[in-house]
Write an enzyme that holds these catalytic residues in place. Structure first.
Site, mmCIF file in Angstrom:
data_model
loop_
_atom_site.group_PDB
_atom_site.id
_atom_site.type_symbol
_atom_site.label_atom_id
_atom_site.label_comp_id
_atom_site.label_asym_id
_atom_site.label_seq_id
_atom_site.Cartn_x
_atom_site.Cartn_y
_atom_site.Cartn_z
ATOM 1 N N GLU A 29 7.363 -14.245 -20.022
ATOM 2 C CA GLU A 29 7.152 -12.833 -19.711
ATOM 3 C C GLU A 29 6.014 -12.250 -20.550
ATOM 4 O O GLU A 29 5.196 -11.466 -20.052
ATOM 5 C CB GLU A 29 8.441 -12.051 -19.932
ATOM 6 C CG GLU A 29 8.327 -10.551 -19.677
ATOM 7 C CD GLU A 29 7.953 -10.183 -18.249
ATOM 8 O OE1 GLU A 29 7.664 -8.989 -18.025
ATOM 9 O OE2 GLU A 29 7.956 -11.071 -17.365
ATOM 10 N N CYS A 62 0.842 -1.191 0.000
ATOM 11 C CA CYS A 62 0.000 0.000 0.000
ATOM 12 C C CYS A 62 0.881 1.246 0.000
ATOM 13 O O CYS A 62 2.095 1.173 0.033
ATOM 14 C CB CYS A 62 -0.909 -0.007 1.227
ATOM 15 S SG CYS A 62 -1.759 -1.576 1.485
ATOM 16 N N GLU A 111 -1.623 -9.879 -16.812
ATOM 17 C CA GLU A 111 -1.586 -8.829 -15.792
ATOM 18 C C GLU A 111 -2.510 -7.670 -16.116
ATOM 19 O O GLU A 111 -3.231 -7.177 -15.243
ATOM 20 C CB GLU A 111 -0.158 -8.269 -15.662
ATOM 21 C CG GLU A 111 0.769 -9.064 -14.793
ATOM 22 C CD GLU A 111 2.137 -8.405 -14.693
ATOM 23 O OE1 GLU A 111 2.693 -8.369 -13.580
ATOM 24 O OE2 GLU A 111 2.660 -7.927 -15.712
#
Length: 610
Positions: free
Chosen positions: A482, A2, A489
Site C-alpha cells: 500500500e 467520469c 499514485e
C-alpha cells in the site's frame, strides 16, 4: 470513471451544472462540457479541453448559456484523445440529441460503420457519438421508443444522460454497469454519477439499477425497467454534511482525509462493539454457515486488494480456515475453484468498481455466498451482495484512498473477531485482548499523525529519488504494498514493494548506491530477519528509512539512516498504524515535487470501465 450531472428545474441550469461538475473533479478528467436548452436559443453546447475552469471562463460562469434544463460532464479520454471535439456532450447530426456517457460501448465500431452506410457523418473519435446518432436514426416523434431501441442495440457499460430538443422539459437517464443516481427536490430534480454532485441541493436520492431508465422533469421522476414497466425506487437520505466534501482549511483533500482516519476508524468500530462483544446485526451468516465454509476468497482491486492481503494473514490466524486473495480483474479469468461452501468477501470503497462487480457476479454464479465491505450505501455491490457491512467512512474525495483503506481494515478486524467467536476458534482471553487493543487503535493512530512534521522532513530528504523500494515480511509486507502504491499514485516515482525474503532472488540486483529502501519491521517475531535484509541493502549502498514500533525503535536506529516509530500494538493490528507514515510520506513527497495531489494524472476515483 467520469463525472455526470443533469438538472431540470426553475433556475438557470448552467451555473448549477458547473457547480456539480466542480464537486466531481476528484473523479479525474481531461475535458468538460455542458449542454443546455432554452426556447430562444435551442440546444446549446459548450466544451473545453483541460480543467473545468477553462470551460467556466469560456461561458462566463454559465451566464452565456441560458436555459433551465441541461447536462454536464467531465471526461477521461478512452476513445479519442483529450480535445474539445471529443469532450461530452456529443450531439447527433441533426442537433436534436445531446448525450453524456460514462462507460464503454463495446460494439461501437459495428454501429458506426452501419450509420456511416446510412450517410451519417462523424466528427469525434468517441464511442459515445454513435449513441447520439443512433438516437436520431430511431427517433420517430417518440423519444422513449428511440431510447429503448438504442439500449437494445448497444453492448457494454453505460450511464447515460440524454436531452432532446423536441422534448425540452425532460431528461432521460439510463444505466448498466456504471453508477447513476437520481436527486429529488422541490421544483427541480437531478441525475448524477455521484451523490457529491447534488448534496448541496438535496439529500434525497435513489440509486438506479442495471437496465433502469428514468425520465426527469422539474416536478416528477418516473423510473422504468428495461421493459418499460414502472419501478418504485426506495429513496435514501444522505446523512453526511456538505462540509465533509470540502477541504475544511486543508491544502488538499488527501491531507484532510489522512487526518480524519482516527475518527473514521472509531466511527466504524464503536457502534459494532457492545458489552465487550463484536455485534454484527447486519449479517445473516450464522455459526452453522461458517462451519460449512471450507474456504474464504477475498476479491478486490487496488488499495482494497491490499486490505485483502492483510486480511489473509488476519483471518487465517483467527479462523484457521484457508483464505485466498484475488485481484478482481483476474478472478473471472482464472477459472476459480468456488462452490456453495465458499465465502467471498468483496471489498470496494465505491461499491461500483466494475472489475470487482463483475468478479462478484461470477462468484455468485458459481454458488458462493458474498459478503461485501463498501462505503457507499445503496451502491450496486452492496445491493447485489448476500450480506453487506458498511465502513461509514463518509465521502472520500482524494483519488488516492486513505481513510477507505483504514476503515476497510477496521471491518476486517471486526469480521475476524466475530467469525472466530462464532466458530469457537478463539479463547476468551485472546478475544478480549484483541478487542481491547482494537478500541485503543484510534488514539494510537492520532499519536502517529502527530509525527507529520518529522515525516515531512524525511520527505524533503528523499523526494528527488526516481525509484524507491519497500520491503517487509508478513503484515509489514502487506503495508509495503500500500505504501508503494500511494507513492507512485501521487508522486509519479517508480516504486515497488517486495517480501523482504525475496531480495536475494533477484531484486537485490536493483539496489545501488543512493537507492532508497523503506523497511517496515514492526512485526516482532520477524524483526531480526528483516534487519538482516536491511544489512544486505545497506552493504550495497542503499539509504534505509525504517518503520517499526516504539519498543523496537532504538534497536532499528543502530542500522538504518532514519526511522519512524508507531505505538506498540498486536502484530495483526500493526497495518492500521504503519500505513499512516506511508501515506504522509507519499503526500509530502508529492507536494515537494509539485504534483496535483488530489487529481493525479491518468487516475480516477471510481474505476467503472474494465
Amino acid at each position: 470513471m467520469c463525472g455526470i450531472v443533469g438538472y431540470v428545474g426553475r433556475e438557470e441550469a448552467a451555473p448549477i451544472l458547473l457547480d456539480g461538475l466542480a464537486r466531481l473533479e476528484y473523479r479525474g478528467y481531461d475535458s468538460a462540457g455542458i449542454a443546455v436548452y432554452s426556447a430562444r436559443d435551442g440546444l446549446q453546447v459548450a466544451k473545453a479541453k483541460g480543467r473545468l475552469q477553462v470551460l467556466s471562463d469560456k461561458i462566463h460562469g454559465g451566464a452565456d448559456v441560458r436555459g433551465r434544463i441541461g447536462l454536464g460532464h467531465t471526461r477521461w479520454a478512452t476513445h479519442g484523445e483529450p480535445s474539445d471535439v471529443n469532450a461530452h456532450p456529443q450531439l447527433s447530426e441533426s442537433g436534436r440529441f445531446a448525450v453524456i456517457h460514462n462507460g464503454i460501448i463495446e460494439n461501437y465500431v459495428e454501429i458506426k460503420e452501419f450509420l456511416q452506410e446510412q450517410g451519417v457523418s462523424f466528427v469525434s473519435q468517441t464511442d459515445t457519438e454513435v449513441v447520439a446518432h443512433l438516437l436520431d436514426y430511431y427517433y420517430k416523434d417518440d423519444m422513449m421508443d428511440a431510447v429503448v431501441k438504442v439500449l437494445h442495440r448497444i453492448e457494454g457499460a453505460y450511464a447515460f444522460g440524454i436531452v432532446c430538443a423536441d422534448c425540452p422539459d425532460r431528461l432521460i437517464a439510463a444505466r448498466k454497469d456504471s453508477p447513476l443516481i437520481i436527486g429529488y427536490g422541490q421544483g427541480f430534480n437531478f441525475l448524477a454519477s455521484d451523490v457529491t454532485a447534488v448534496i448541496k441541493y438535496t439529500r434525497e436520492v435513489s440509486y438506479l439499477d442495471d437496465g433502469d431508465i428514468a425520465v426527469l422533469t422539474a416536478d416528477k421522476v418516473e423510473i422504468y425497467d428495461s421493459l418499460l414497466l414502472p419501478q418504485n425506487k426506495a429513496r435514501h437520505t444522505v446523512d453526511w454534511e456538505v462540509s465533509a466534501a470540502e477541504k475544511g482549511g486543508y491544502e488538499h483533500f488527501m491531507a484532510k482525509e489522512i487526518m480524519e482516519q482516527p475518527e473514521a476508524f472509531r466511527k466504524t468500530i464503536s457502534p459494532r462493539i457492545q458489552n465487550g462483544r463484536v455485534v454484527l446485526d447486519d449479517l445473516e451468516i450464522g455459526a452453522d454457515d461458517l462451519r460449512e465454509m471450507d474456504k474464504i476468497y477475498i476479491i478486490a482491486c487496488g488499495s482494497s486488494y491490499h486490505v485483502g492481503v492483510v486480511a489473509k494473514y488476519t483471518l487465517e490466524k483467527l479462523l484457521r480456515k484457508p483464505v485466498e486473495v484475488a485481484l478482481a480483474s483476474e478472478f473471472r479469468y482464472c477459472d476459480p475453484i468456488v462452490s456453495p461452501k465458499t465465502l467471498c468477501i468483496v471489498i470496494s470503497q465505491s461499491g461500483e468498481t466494475i472489475d470487482t462487480l463483475a468478479a462478484m457476479r461470477e462468484a455468485k454464479r458459481l454458488g458462493a455466498r458474498v459478503l461485501s465491505i463498501v462505503n457507499v450505501v445503496g451502491s450496486t455491490i452492496a445491493r447485489e451482495s448476500d450480506d453487506v457491512l458498511y465502513t461509514w467512512a463518509g465521502p472520500e474525495i482524494a483519488v488516492a484512498t486513505t481513510k477507505a483503506y483504514s476503515t476497510q481494515l477496521a471491518v476486517i478486524y471486526l469480521i475476524g473477531l466475530y467469525f472466530a467467536d462464532q466458530l469457537d476458534a478463539i479463547d476468551e482471553e485472546t478475544y478480549r485482548s484483541v478487542l481491547e487493543e482494537l478500541q485503543r487503535l484510534p488514539d494510537k493512530m492520532e499519536k502517529v499523525l502527530e509525527q507529520k512534521e518529522k515525516i515531512q522532513y524525511y520527505a524533503s530528504r528523499y523526494f528527488n529519488h526516481e525509484s524507491i523500494f519497500f520491503i517487509g515480511r508478513n503484515v509489514d509486507y502487506a503495508v509495503g504494498l500500500e505504501g508503494s502504491l500511494k507513492l507512485k499514485e501521487i508522486s509519479y516515482i517508480h516504486s515497488e514493494a517486495y517480501a523482504a525474503g525475496e531480495l536475494k532472488h533477484g531484486t537485490i540486483s536493483l539496489i545501488e548506491p543512493g537507492a532508497l529502501v523503506v523497511a517496515l519491521a514492526g512485526y516482532r517475531g520477524l524483526f531480526e530477519k528483516l534487519m538482516s535484509n536491511v544489512v544486505e541493502v545497506k552493504s550495497r549502498g542503499a539509504d534505509v528509512l525504517g518503520v517499526t514500533t516504539d519498543s523496537l525503535g532504538a534497536e532499528m536506529e543502530k542500522t538504518v539512516d532514519a526511522a519512524v516509530t508507531v505505538p506498540d500494538t498486536l502484530d495483526m493490528l500493526l497495518p492500521s498504524l504503519e500505513v499512516l507514515p506511508m501515506q504522509l510520506l507519499a503526500y509530502y513527497i508529492a507536494l515537494m515535487r509539485g504534483c496535483d495531489i488530489d487529481k493525479p494524472r491518468n487516475l480516477a476515483k471510481s474505476v467503472t470501465v474494465e
